[in-house]
Design a protein around this motif. Sequence first.
Motif, mmCIF file in Angstrom:
data_model
loop_
_atom_site.group_PDB
_atom_site.id
_atom_site.type_symbol
_atom_site.label_atom_id
_atom_site.label_comp_id
_atom_site.label_asym_id
_atom_site.label_seq_id
_atom_site.Cartn_x
_atom_site.Cartn_y
_atom_site.Cartn_z
ATOM 1 N N PRO A 108 -44.488 9.905 36.294
ATOM 2 C CA PRO A 108 -45.241 11.154 36.302
ATOM 3 C C PRO A 108 -46.291 11.169 37.418
ATOM 4 O O PRO A 108 -46.718 10.100 37.875
ATOM 5 C CB PRO A 108 -45.921 11.177 34.931
ATOM 6 C CG PRO A 108 -45.935 9.771 34.456
ATOM 7 C CD PRO A 108 -44.779 9.079 35.109
ATOM 8 N N THR A 109 -46.670 12.357 37.855
ATOM 9 C CA THR A 109 -47.762 12.486 38.824
ATOM 10 C C THR A 109 -49.077 12.157 38.133
ATOM 11 O O THR A 109 -49.933 11.481 38.691
ATOM 12 C CB THR A 109 -47.805 13.928 39.383
ATOM 13 O OG1 THR A 109 -46.508 14.247 39.888
ATOM 14 C CG2 THR A 109 -48.829 14.066 40.483
ATOM 15 N N SER A 110 -49.231 12.642 36.911
ATOM 16 C CA SER A 110 -50.366 12.225 36.086
ATOM 17 C C SER A 110 -49.936 12.226 34.622
ATOM 18 O O SER A 110 -48.914 12.789 34.274
ATOM 19 C CB SER A 110 -51.560 13.151 36.307
ATOM 20 O OG SER A 110 -51.253 14.438 35.826
ATOM 21 N N LYS A 123 -45.667 16.561 36.430
ATOM 22 C CA LYS A 123 -44.861 16.086 37.554
ATOM 23 C C LYS A 123 -44.833 17.164 38.623
ATOM 24 O O LYS A 123 -44.447 18.305 38.372
ATOM 25 C CB LYS A 123 -43.420 15.791 37.089
ATOM 26 C CG LYS A 123 -42.522 15.280 38.186
ATOM 27 C CD LYS A 123 -42.908 13.877 38.638
ATOM 28 C CE LYS A 123 -42.065 13.394 39.799
ATOM 29 N NZ LYS A 123 -42.479 12.050 40.247
ATOM 30 N N GLU A 124 -45.290 16.790 39.798
ATOM 31 C CA GLU A 124 -45.273 17.720 40.922
ATOM 32 C C GLU A 124 -44.357 17.186 41.997
ATOM 33 O O GLU A 124 -44.342 15.993 42.280
ATOM 34 C CB GLU A 124 -46.682 17.862 41.508
ATOM 35 C CG GLU A 124 -47.558 18.810 40.711
ATOM 36 C CD GLU A 124 -48.975 18.846 41.261
ATOM 37 O OE1 GLU A 124 -49.138 19.270 42.417
ATOM 38 O OE2 GLU A 124 -49.889 18.434 40.529
ATOM 39 N N ILE A 166 -45.568 24.110 50.006
ATOM 40 C CA ILE A 166 -45.807 24.461 48.604
ATOM 41 C C ILE A 166 -45.221 23.393 47.676
ATOM 42 O O ILE A 166 -44.083 22.976 47.841
ATOM 43 C CB ILE A 166 -45.122 25.805 48.231
ATOM 44 C CG1 ILE A 166 -44.934 26.680 49.465
ATOM 45 C CG2 ILE A 166 -45.887 26.527 47.119
ATOM 46 C CD1 ILE A 166 -43.747 27.611 49.382
ATOM 47 N N GLY A 167 -45.997 22.986 46.705
ATOM 48 C CA GLY A 167 -45.512 22.030 45.713
ATOM 49 C C GLY A 167 -44.940 22.761 44.518
ATOM 50 O O GLY A 167 -45.241 23.917 44.278
ATOM 51 N N THR A 168 -44.060 22.064 43.788
ATOM 52 C CA THR A 168 -43.520 22.615 42.546
ATOM 53 C C THR A 168 -44.036 21.783 41.395
ATOM 54 O O THR A 168 -43.930 20.555 41.422
ATOM 55 C CB THR A 168 -41.981 22.512 42.525
ATOM 56 O OG1 THR A 168 -41.469 23.135 43.688
ATOM 57 C CG2 THR A 168 -41.400 23.177 41.281
ATOM 58 N N LYS A 169 -44.592 22.454 40.411
ATOM 59 C CA LYS A 169 -44.964 21.747 39.189
ATOM 60 C C LYS A 169 -43.766 21.815 38.249
ATOM 61 O O LYS A 169 -43.484 22.848 37.667
ATOM 62 C CB LYS A 169 -46.195 22.400 38.554
ATOM 63 C CG LYS A 169 -47.300 21.414 38.339
ATOM 64 C CD LYS A 169 -48.504 22.011 37.672
ATOM 65 C CE LYS A 169 -49.707 21.107 37.941
ATOM 66 N NZ LYS A 169 -50.954 21.643 37.424
ATOM 67 N N ALA A 219 -42.115 24.707 32.894
ATOM 68 C CA ALA A 219 -42.714 23.367 32.960
ATOM 69 C C ALA A 219 -43.518 22.965 31.725
ATOM 70 O O ALA A 219 -44.185 21.936 31.719
ATOM 71 C CB ALA A 219 -43.581 23.221 34.225
ATOM 72 N N ARG A 220 -43.485 23.806 30.694
ATOM 73 C CA ARG A 220 -44.223 23.486 29.465
ATOM 74 C C ARG A 220 -43.321 23.536 28.242
ATOM 75 O O ARG A 220 -42.288 24.211 28.259
ATOM 76 C CB ARG A 220 -45.345 24.502 29.231
ATOM 77 C CG ARG A 220 -46.445 24.480 30.267
ATOM 78 C CD ARG A 220 -47.335 25.698 30.042
ATOM 79 N NE ARG A 220 -48.303 25.822 31.109
ATOM 80 C CZ ARG A 220 -49.570 25.429 31.002
ATOM 81 N NH1 ARG A 220 -50.005 24.903 29.881
ATOM 82 N NH2 ARG A 220 -50.393 25.574 32.022
#
Length: 230
Positions: free
Chosen positions: A60-62, A12-13, A19-22, A219-220
């Motif tokens: 989700p983004t992917s 998810k971004e 700037i993007g955030t993951k 993020a993990r």
Amino acid sequence: MGNGIVCESVTKEFKGDGIGTKALDGVDLTFHDGEFVSIVGTSGSGKSTLLSLIGTLDAPTSGTVMIGEKDVRKMKKNDLADFRFETIGFIFQQFHLLPTLTSLENVMAPLFSRKVSYNKKEKAMAVLEKVGLKDKVNSLPSQLSGGQQQRVAIARALIHEPKWLLADEPTGNLDSETGEVIFETLSALNRETGCGVIFVTHDPALAAKADRIIEMKDARVISDRAGMAL
Ligand code: ADP
Ligand code: MG
């Protein structure tokens, strides 16, 4: 509906100015039906984002999020809203009760304008009794303690007998003793009704009491282990 919740390569971004955030970066997780799972991790590690994807509030983004073998992204908007209502109950750190409504009315609120097969008031009374608030059905939120308000919110989440309860730091605004009571309330519901619970918390002592503890960082998922309840 079986086969739990499956997150596969979920990313998810959030794209801000430039700037993007993951917020989630390749998360693979399976939640089994009826499981009581804690999610811990530092602030900003992606816990709330994960919960909002599992709760179908966001996509989700992917990657894919499958709930009971249904791919959330492939559902139409109206079907998704019904599916969410039937499948998922949410509890938050802020109780989000409507201040001018009684406990009973707050618990019935999600049923507003919905056709259901049961008597709404009787059902609301029953879930309030289940969380130990039989004597507070006519109280306003301002007349209740924080722990009692959270129990009203739990009753509201339970009104349609969801398969999953998703709780985002539900004890975050409560003292540790009251937090314990809320945890025990969710734990009893998990045992009695078989609904799965995904419980985000900062409190390692509470987290340890679940069937399973998932730890997130940056993020993990960095660890996934059995808790004391197993
Ligand atoms: P946690 O619940 O573990 O504290 P979150 O899932 O809320 O973490 O946030 C993970 C990251 O994603 C953070 O860097 C946060 O700032 C960012 N984030 C979360 N929601 C949004 C949003 N709606 N827009 C932009 N960034 C967001
Ligand atoms: Mg959060």
